[in-house]
Write a protein that holds these residues in place. Structure first.
Motif, PDB file in Angstrom:
ATOM      1  N   GLU A  21       0.823  -1.206   0.000  1.00  0.00           N
ATOM      2  CA  GLU A  21       0.000   0.000   0.000  1.00  0.00           C
ATOM      3  C   GLU A  21       0.861   1.262   0.000  1.00  0.00           C
ATOM      4  O   GLU A  21       0.539   2.241  -0.679  1.00  0.00           O
ATOM      5  CB  GLU A  21      -0.936  -0.005   1.212  1.00  0.00           C
ATOM      6  N   VAL A  22       1.958   1.236   0.759  1.00  0.00           N
ATOM      7  CA  VAL A  22       2.857   2.391   0.782  1.00  0.00           C
ATOM      8  C   VAL A  22       3.517   2.572  -0.583  1.00  0.00           C
ATOM      9  O   VAL A  22       3.680   3.697  -1.076  1.00  0.00           O
ATOM     10  CB  VAL A  22       3.917   2.237   1.888  1.00  0.00           C
ATOM     11  N   PHE A  23       3.901   1.464  -1.216  1.00  0.00           N
ATOM     12  CA  PHE A  23       4.500   1.508  -2.556  1.00  0.00           C
ATOM     13  C   PHE A  23       3.521   2.125  -3.554  1.00  0.00           C
ATOM     14  O   PHE A  23       3.898   2.980  -4.372  1.00  0.00           O
ATOM     15  CB  PHE A  23       4.880   0.083  -2.972  1.00  0.00           C
ATOM     16  N   ILE A  24       2.245   1.716  -3.471  1.00  0.00           N
ATOM     17  CA  ILE A  24       1.221   2.260  -4.363  1.00  0.00           C
ATOM     18  C   ILE A  24       1.074   3.767  -4.148  1.00  0.00           C
ATOM     19  O   ILE A  24       0.987   4.545  -5.114  1.00  0.00           O
ATOM     20  CB  ILE A  24      -0.127   1.538  -4.130  1.00  0.00           C
ATOM     21  N   GLN A  25       1.064   4.193  -2.889  1.00  0.00           N
ATOM     22  CA  GLN A  25       0.942   5.614  -2.598  1.00  0.00           C
ATOM     23  C   GLN A  25       2.167   6.395  -3.076  1.00  0.00           C
ATOM     24  O   GLN A  25       2.047   7.520  -3.563  1.00  0.00           O
ATOM     25  CB  GLN A  25       0.734   5.816  -1.097  1.00  0.00           C
ATOM     26  N   ALA A  26       3.341   5.788  -2.934  1.00  0.00           N
ATOM     27  CA  ALA A  26       4.567   6.451  -3.398  1.00  0.00           C
ATOM     28  C   ALA A  26       4.527   6.671  -4.907  1.00  0.00           C
ATOM     29  O   ALA A  26       4.915   7.740  -5.406  1.00  0.00           O
ATOM     30  CB  ALA A  26       5.788   5.622  -3.004  1.00  0.00           C
ATOM     31  N   LEU A  27       4.054   5.678  -5.648  1.00  0.00           N
ATOM     32  CA  LEU A  27       3.932   5.830  -7.101  1.00  0.00           C
ATOM     33  C   LEU A  27       2.980   6.966  -7.455  1.00  0.00           C
ATOM     34  O   LEU A  27       3.239   7.759  -8.365  1.00  0.00           O
ATOM     35  CB  LEU A  27       3.430   4.521  -7.717  1.00  0.00           C
ATOM     36  N   ARG A  28       1.875   7.040  -6.734  1.00  0.00           N
ATOM     37  CA  ARG A  28       0.863   8.050  -7.049  1.00  0.00           C
ATOM     38  C   ARG A  28       1.333   9.450  -6.659  1.00  0.00           C
ATOM     39  O   ARG A  28       1.247  10.390  -7.461  1.00  0.00           O
ATOM     40  CB  ARG A  28      -0.450   7.724  -6.327  1.00  0.00           C
ATOM     41  N   TYR A  33       1.365   7.977 -11.038  1.00  0.00           N
ATOM     42  CA  TYR A  33       0.819   6.708 -11.527  1.00  0.00           C
ATOM     43  C   TYR A  33      -0.046   6.104 -10.431  1.00  0.00           C
ATOM     44  O   TYR A  33       0.448   5.765  -9.349  1.00  0.00           O
ATOM     45  CB  TYR A  33       1.937   5.733 -11.897  1.00  0.00           C
ATOM     46  N   ASP A  34      -1.345   5.963 -10.704  1.00  0.00           N
ATOM     47  CA  ASP A  34      -2.280   5.510  -9.680  1.00  0.00           C
ATOM     48  C   ASP A  34      -2.676   4.053  -9.925  1.00  0.00           C
ATOM     49  O   ASP A  34      -3.457   3.740 -10.813  1.00  0.00           O
ATOM     50  CB  ASP A  34      -3.519   6.402  -9.684  1.00  0.00           C
ATOM     51  N   PHE A  35      -2.131   3.157  -9.113  1.00  0.00           N
ATOM     52  CA  PHE A  35      -2.467   1.731  -9.184  1.00  0.00           C
ATOM     53  C   PHE A  35      -3.425   1.324  -8.071  1.00  0.00           C
ATOM     54  O   PHE A  35      -3.637   0.136  -7.843  1.00  0.00           O
ATOM     55  CB  PHE A  35      -1.190   0.880  -9.076  1.00  0.00           C
ATOM     56  N   SER A  36      -4.021   2.303  -7.383  1.00  0.00           N
ATOM     57  CA  SER A  36      -4.851   1.984  -6.226  1.00  0.00           C
ATOM     58  C   SER A  36      -6.100   1.198  -6.598  1.00  0.00           C
ATOM     59  O   SER A  36      -6.663   0.503  -5.751  1.00  0.00           O
ATOM     60  CB  SER A  36      -5.240   3.269  -5.478  1.00  0.00           C
ATOM     61  N   GLY A  37      -6.555   1.298  -7.838  1.00  0.00           N
ATOM     62  CA  GLY A  37      -7.742   0.561  -8.256  1.00  0.00           C
ATOM     63  C   GLY A  37      -7.453  -0.788  -8.862  1.00  0.00           C
ATOM     64  O   GLY A  37      -8.364  -1.465  -9.340  1.00  0.00           O
ATOM     65  N   TYR A  38      -6.187  -1.212  -8.853  1.00  0.00           N
ATOM     66  CA  TYR A  38      -5.820  -2.496  -9.427  1.00  0.00           C
ATOM     67  C   TYR A  38      -6.082  -3.622  -8.425  1.00  0.00           C
ATOM     68  O   TYR A  38      -5.946  -3.440  -7.210  1.00  0.00           O
ATOM     69  CB  TYR A  38      -4.346  -2.513  -9.817  1.00  0.00           C
ATOM     70  N   PRO A  64      12.226   3.310  -1.321  1.00  0.00           N
ATOM     71  CA  PRO A  64      13.230   4.369  -1.501  1.00  0.00           C
ATOM     72  C   PRO A  64      13.587   4.621  -2.967  1.00  0.00           C
ATOM     73  O   PRO A  64      13.741   5.775  -3.389  1.00  0.00           O
ATOM     74  CB  PRO A  64      14.434   3.835  -0.711  1.00  0.00           C
ATOM     75  N   SER A  65      13.714   3.525  -3.739  1.00  0.00           N
ATOM     76  CA  SER A  65      14.017   3.699  -5.165  1.00  0.00           C
ATOM     77  C   SER A  65      12.893   4.440  -5.872  1.00  0.00           C
ATOM     78  O   SER A  65      13.132   5.293  -6.738  1.00  0.00           O
ATOM     79  CB  SER A  65      14.231   2.333  -5.820  1.00  0.00           C
ATOM     80  N   THR A  66      11.652   4.137  -5.493  1.00  0.00           N
ATOM     81  CA  THR A  66      10.493   4.798  -6.098  1.00  0.00           C
ATOM     82  C   THR A  66      10.504   6.297  -5.797  1.00  0.00           C
ATOM     83  O   THR A  66      10.164   7.120  -6.652  1.00  0.00           O
ATOM     84  CB  THR A  66       9.198   4.165  -5.561  1.00  0.00           C
ATOM     85  N   LEU A  67      10.907   6.642  -4.604  1.00  0.00           N
ATOM     86  CA  LEU A  67      10.897   8.044  -4.186  1.00  0.00           C
ATOM     87  C   LEU A  67      12.093   8.832  -4.700  1.00  0.00           C
ATOM     88  O   LEU A  67      11.954   9.994  -5.101  1.00  0.00           O
ATOM     89  CB  LEU A  67      10.851   8.126  -2.656  1.00  0.00           C
ATOM     90  N   LEU A  72      14.365   5.172 -12.590  1.00  0.00           N
ATOM     91  CA  LEU A  72      13.910   3.775 -12.580  1.00  0.00           C
ATOM     92  C   LEU A  72      12.426   3.638 -12.912  1.00  0.00           C
ATOM     93  O   LEU A  72      11.945   2.525 -13.109  1.00  0.00           O
ATOM     94  CB  LEU A  72      14.175   3.131 -11.210  1.00  0.00           C
ATOM     95  N   MET A  73      11.709   4.749 -12.982  1.00  0.00           N
ATOM     96  CA  MET A  73      10.265   4.671 -13.166  1.00  0.00           C
ATOM     97  C   MET A  73       9.866   4.018 -14.476  1.00  0.00           C
ATOM     98  O   MET A  73       8.876   3.289 -14.551  1.00  0.00           O
ATOM     99  CB  MET A  73       9.648   6.069 -13.073  1.00  0.00           C
TER     100      MET A  73
END
Length: 287
Positions: A21-28, A33-38, A64-67, A72-73
């Motif tokens: 969930e934290v990874f999904i929020q970091a992406l958004r 990129y919003d994957f919350s509905g996947y 950390p890599s996402t942030l 890397l995105m």
């Protein structure tokens, strides 16, 4: 006898779910990129594979890599979007389009087609061939969209593995192909490249079904095997987007594991054309 609960294993699983969930929020929040509905099950499998690819043991180590490593995105999004297709995949669907839908599309003076979630472009070229053989190319415009920019670049190149040719040829024949598939590509070494003329009426564009709005007024929308990764609320949102994007009497084609029946918000706006091929038509009096 009651077996003791492995609380350590359960705690680890709970922590990994929290990390997801934290990874999904970091992406958004960091990249939009919003994957919350996947669907969480399928998304978690892909994120676990991604963590292994990056050489980390825990999902949380990806954060950390996402942030902090935006370079890397591209790789992260490419992995999570999982583009999979084939030329004339599910040939019975293309046969139905050829026999039943193309003659109806021909009644419009101009035909807009939205191919949403075009992945590496196999369906783009399949549809371009279908239009050419129906004599509709010059009246048509194909908008091929995806949120994966790497996939869009690959699709525009139109280069595929030559070892897939037997499958491609068989699919083309079963879809009612009127000539030789080899008329539409040339080969070199272990690759085949689709002829550039097929892109004469094609526009590739970035579009995110999760966050973006109506893309074009379309007479045909194809979005196959994308909704299966979405939760029901997101499916409803995307199907409403498609209904709002279609002209009255326009056609919608979904994947063979997707249906409108579970989406009460839009199901009554469509009539069924083919249950087996997941083809629907927006009612002319749809609200």
């Amino acid at each position: 006898m009651i077996k003791p609960v492995d609380t350590d294993a359960q705690d680890a699983a709970d922590v990994e779910d929290i990390a997801l969930e934290v990874f999904i929020q970091a992406l958004r929040l960091r990249h939009g990129y919003d994957f919350s509905g996947y669907s969480r099950a399928s998304l978690k499998r892909r994120v676990v594979e991604l963590s292994r690819k990056f050489g980390v043991e825990r999902l949380g180590d990806l954060i950390p890599s996402t942030l902090y490593e935006p370079e890397l995105m591209r790789e992260i999004v490419s992995h999570l979007s999982v583009p999979v297709s084939s030329l004339f995949r599910d040939p019975e669907v293309f046969l139905r389009l050829r026999d039943d839908v193309m003659p109806m599309l021909a009644s419009w003076p101009r035909i807009n087609i939205w191919l949403a979630g075009c992945a590496y472009g196999e369906e783009v070229y399949s549809l371009a061939i279908l239009l050419a053989e129906a004599g509709l190319t010059q009246r048509s415009q194909i908008y091929a969209t995806d949120f994966n920019d790497h996939a869009l670049e690959r699709a525009a190149e139109g280069i595929f593995n030559r070892q897939n040719l037997p499958e491609y040829r068989n699919n083309y024949r079963e879809s009612g192909g009127q000539g030789r598939l080899s008329d539409y590509y040339h080969t070199r070494y272990e690759l085949l490249r689709m002829r550039r003329e097929l892109l004469e009426r094609v526009v590739f564009a970035h579009h995110n079904l999760v966050t973006d709005g109506v893309f074009a007024e379309a007479h045909l929308i194809m979005c196959r095997n994308v909704l299966i990764y979405f939760t029901q609320p997101l499916k409803d949102r995307v199907l409403e987007l498609f209904a709002d994007s279609l002209v009255r009497g326009g056609f919608l084609v979904l994947g063979n594991k997707e249906t409108l029946s579970a989406s009460s918000r839009v199901a009554d706006r469509f009539e069924l054309v083919s249950a087996a091929d997941r083809i629907y038509r927006l009612k002319r009096d749809a609200a």
